[in-house]
Every structure is written in C-alpha cells, then in structure tokens.
Enzyme design. Sequence first.
Site, PDB file in Angstrom:
ATOM      1  N   ASP A  24       0.688  -1.315   0.147  1.00 43.21           N
ATOM      2  CA  ASP A  24      -0.178  -0.145  -0.067  1.00 43.21           C
ATOM      3  C   ASP A  24       1.737   1.533  -0.287  1.00 43.21           C
ATOM      4  O   ASP A  24       0.116   2.086   0.304  1.00 43.21           O
ATOM      5  CB  ASP A  24      -0.571   0.386   1.044  1.00 43.21           C
ATOM      6  CG  ASP A  24      -2.218  -0.849   1.102  1.00 43.21           C
ATOM      7  OD1 ASP A  24      -1.995  -1.909   0.260  1.00 43.21           O
ATOM      8  OD2 ASP A  24      -2.434  -1.755   2.209  1.00 43.21           O
ATOM      9  N   GLU A  72      -4.642  -1.229  -1.588  1.00 43.83           N
ATOM     10  CA  GLU A  72      -6.180  -1.181  -0.691  1.00 43.83           C
ATOM     11  C   GLU A  72      -6.505  -0.264  -1.367  1.00 43.83           C
ATOM     12  O   GLU A  72      -6.491   1.330  -2.289  1.00 43.83           O
ATOM     13  CB  GLU A  72      -6.174  -0.888   0.877  1.00 43.83           C
ATOM     14  CG  GLU A  72      -7.071  -0.381   1.656  1.00 43.83           C
ATOM     15  CD  GLU A  72      -6.839  -0.268   2.670  1.00 43.83           C
ATOM     16  OE1 GLU A  72      -5.524  -0.031   3.169  1.00 43.83           O
ATOM     17  OE2 GLU A  72      -7.947   0.473   3.718  1.00 43.83           O
ATOM     18  N   LYS A 128      -6.853  -5.117  -2.661  1.00 45.41           N
ATOM     19  CA  LYS A 128      -7.404  -5.495  -2.236  1.00 45.41           C
ATOM     20  C   LYS A 128      -8.293  -4.701  -1.106  1.00 45.41           C
ATOM     21  O   LYS A 128      -8.096  -3.480  -0.896  1.00 45.41           O
ATOM     22  CB  LYS A 128      -6.240  -6.232  -0.956  1.00 45.41           C
ATOM     23  CG  LYS A 128      -5.648  -5.161  -0.440  1.00 45.41           C
ATOM     24  CD  LYS A 128      -3.508  -5.069   0.393  1.00 45.41           C
ATOM     25  CE  LYS A 128      -3.798  -4.123   1.143  1.00 45.41           C
ATOM     26  NZ  LYS A 128      -4.658  -3.417   2.233  1.00 45.41           N
ATOM     27  N   LYS A 131      -7.348  -4.457   4.707  1.00 46.58           N
ATOM     28  CA  LYS A 131      -6.070  -4.320   5.437  1.00 46.58           C
ATOM     29  C   LYS A 131      -5.209  -5.972   5.288  1.00 46.58           C
ATOM     30  O   LYS A 131      -3.992  -5.081   4.561  1.00 46.58           O
ATOM     31  CB  LYS A 131      -6.567  -3.971   6.986  1.00 46.58           C
ATOM     32  CG  LYS A 131      -7.785  -3.136   7.518  1.00 46.58           C
ATOM     33  CD  LYS A 131      -7.099  -2.197   6.704  1.00 46.58           C
ATOM     34  CE  LYS A 131      -8.471  -0.685   6.813  1.00 46.58           C
ATOM     35  NZ  LYS A 131      -7.918   0.248   6.585  1.00 46.58           N
ATOM     36  N   VAL A 156       2.601   0.612   4.591  1.00 52.90           N
ATOM     37  CA  VAL A 156       2.628   0.723   5.651  1.00 52.90           C
ATOM     38  C   VAL A 156       0.889   0.647   5.573  1.00 52.90           C
ATOM     39  O   VAL A 156       0.743  -0.554   4.889  1.00 52.90           O
ATOM     40  CB  VAL A 156       2.550   2.718   4.978  1.00 52.90           C
ATOM     41  CG1 VAL A 156       4.039   3.079   4.816  1.00 52.90           C
ATOM     42  CG2 VAL A 156       1.673   3.496   3.352  1.00 52.90           C
ATOM     43  N   THR A 157       0.108   0.976   6.747  1.00 53.28           N
ATOM     44  CA  THR A 157       1.382   1.189   7.954  1.00 53.28           C
ATOM     45  C   THR A 157       1.353   0.215   8.725  1.00 53.28           C
ATOM     46  O   THR A 157       0.675  -0.866   8.741  1.00 53.28           O
ATOM     47  CB  THR A 157       0.262   2.141   8.654  1.00 53.28           C
ATOM     48  OG1 THR A 157      -1.579   1.500   8.797  1.00 53.28           O
ATOM     49  CG2 THR A 157      -0.278   3.409   8.168  1.00 53.28           C
ATOM     50  N   CYS A 161      -2.068  -2.304   8.094  1.00 53.09           N
ATOM     51  CA  CYS A 161      -1.686  -3.375   6.443  1.00 53.09           C
ATOM     52  C   CYS A 161      -1.118  -4.327   6.611  1.00 53.09           C
ATOM     53  O   CYS A 161      -0.586  -5.533   6.536  1.00 53.09           O
ATOM     54  CB  CYS A 161      -2.059  -2.792   5.303  1.00 53.09           C
ATOM     55  SG  CYS A 161      -3.669  -2.165   4.939  1.00 53.09           S
ATOM     56  N   GLN A 201       7.992 -13.884  21.775  1.00 53.41           N
ATOM     57  CA  GLN A 201       7.700 -15.292  21.969  1.00 53.41           C
ATOM     58  C   GLN A 201       8.557 -16.358  21.251  1.00 53.41           C
ATOM     59  O   GLN A 201       7.913 -16.971  20.117  1.00 53.41           O
ATOM     60  CB  GLN A 201       6.520 -15.426  21.576  1.00 53.41           C
ATOM     61  CG  GLN A 201       5.359 -15.168  23.086  1.00 53.41           C
ATOM     62  CD  GLN A 201       4.108 -14.797  23.236  1.00 53.41           C
ATOM     63  OE1 GLN A 201       3.366 -15.495  23.520  1.00 53.41           O
ATOM     64  NE2 GLN A 201       3.330 -14.231  22.259  1.00 53.41           N
TER      65      GLN A 201
END
Length: 219
Positions: A24, A72, A128, A131, A156-157, A161, A201
């Site tokens: 995007d 987007e 798309k 997002k 971005v961002t 997204c 993690q």
Amino acid sequence: MKTLDAQPFAYSFDPATTALIVIDMQRDFVEPHGFGEALGNDVSLLRRAIDPCRRLLDAARRAGLFVVHTREGHRPDLSNCPAAKLTRGGKTFIGQQGSMGRILIQGEPGHDIIPELYPQAGEPIIDKPGKGAFFATDLHLILQARGIRSLIICGVTTEVCVQTTAREANDRGYEVLIPEDCCASYFPEFHRAALEMIKAQGAIVGWVSDADAVIDALR
Ligand code: C5J
C-alpha cells in the site's frame, strides 16, 4: 540460503523461494490530501519508509526476487466496501472527491502507487479491499504457483495493513521478515509496539530486521 541478523534471532531464507511484498505505498496514504490525511493523520510520518523501501526494492530486483505490490481500495460503485468500513467513525471519506480524485477508489490518482516505488513490468499488483493482502485476493495462489515460502513484507502502515498481512501470511505457513525501517505508521508508538508483537515469543508472527541487513544478505 542467506542468513542475516534479525530479532529475535538470526533469520535464513532462500532467495529463490522468497518474495518481497510492498504494502500500500499509495499516494492516498503517503501524500497530502488523500485518505490518510482525511482521517486526520500527519502523512509526512510515513515518508521515512520511502528511501529504505526503494533501496530494498532495487536490491530485490537485482537479486531476482519475486516482487509483489498491493493497493488498498474499492470499486467506483463501492460495491466491495462494507458499510462498516465506509462509515467508520461516523464520517464517510471513502469515495469522496479529493484533490487526488475519489478517495481510496481504484483507478483514481490517489489510489496509485507513489512514483518512487512504482511497479515494474511483470511485478503483480494486488488490489485488496481489506487491510490484509490475502483477504479476498489471489495473492496466496500467485505465491503458491511460484513456490514462494518466505515473505519480506514492507510498506504502510505498520500496525494496520503490514501487521494484518504478516499475520495472514504466518497462518498460511509463510516465513515472515519485516525490515523495520521499510515500514511506517502515523503513530510511531504503534509502529514500535506492532513490531514488538510480531517478533515476541520467539518470532510468534515473524522476524524483524532492517533494510541494510536484508540488502547485505541479498548481495
Ligand atoms: C490503513 C493501511 N491504515 N494500508 N491502511 O487504513 O495500513
């Protein structure tokens, strides 16, 4: 295989099965008078990602990586824009006329990718409505047909997204690497927090590195 220093630990990838996904980098998000600014954001905060993205894009092209761009946006009749998205926050911006055409509408100047990162012939552009780049698109099919297993995701961002696409990719079995300086947010603290969540993690969603480390590995 190429290996680079990344967080939370070193990351290895095979360029033959790796794609660079540029999310995007559209005028509507990065330039004044587009969607980002209509929502009250300072779009200049996103411009820090342009130069690192351009350097990474050049390196990826030189190394023969498969490059994919996303945008987007919605159909001009708004038939693929859910009401919940259209009226979010009680105001309607999508489809309104702005100085770069109708906001977030396919085919309008603001919907296009910024000239600095413009796609080259042969690089697919995924339009798309959401997002995430996998939702309601043929991105997964295109990547599977090329035998792609790892994604370097920038754009971005960061927390919207990029993060949504990284999570979708992780759940579909792709390894995910995000060069942090190739992403940006209107909220620097969200940028930092999103990347922390991704690499926490033991890389629960993916690895985090930077443009220079990826470019060095691609040499
Ligand atoms: C947003 C995006 N922030 N590309 N879109 O609405 O991150």
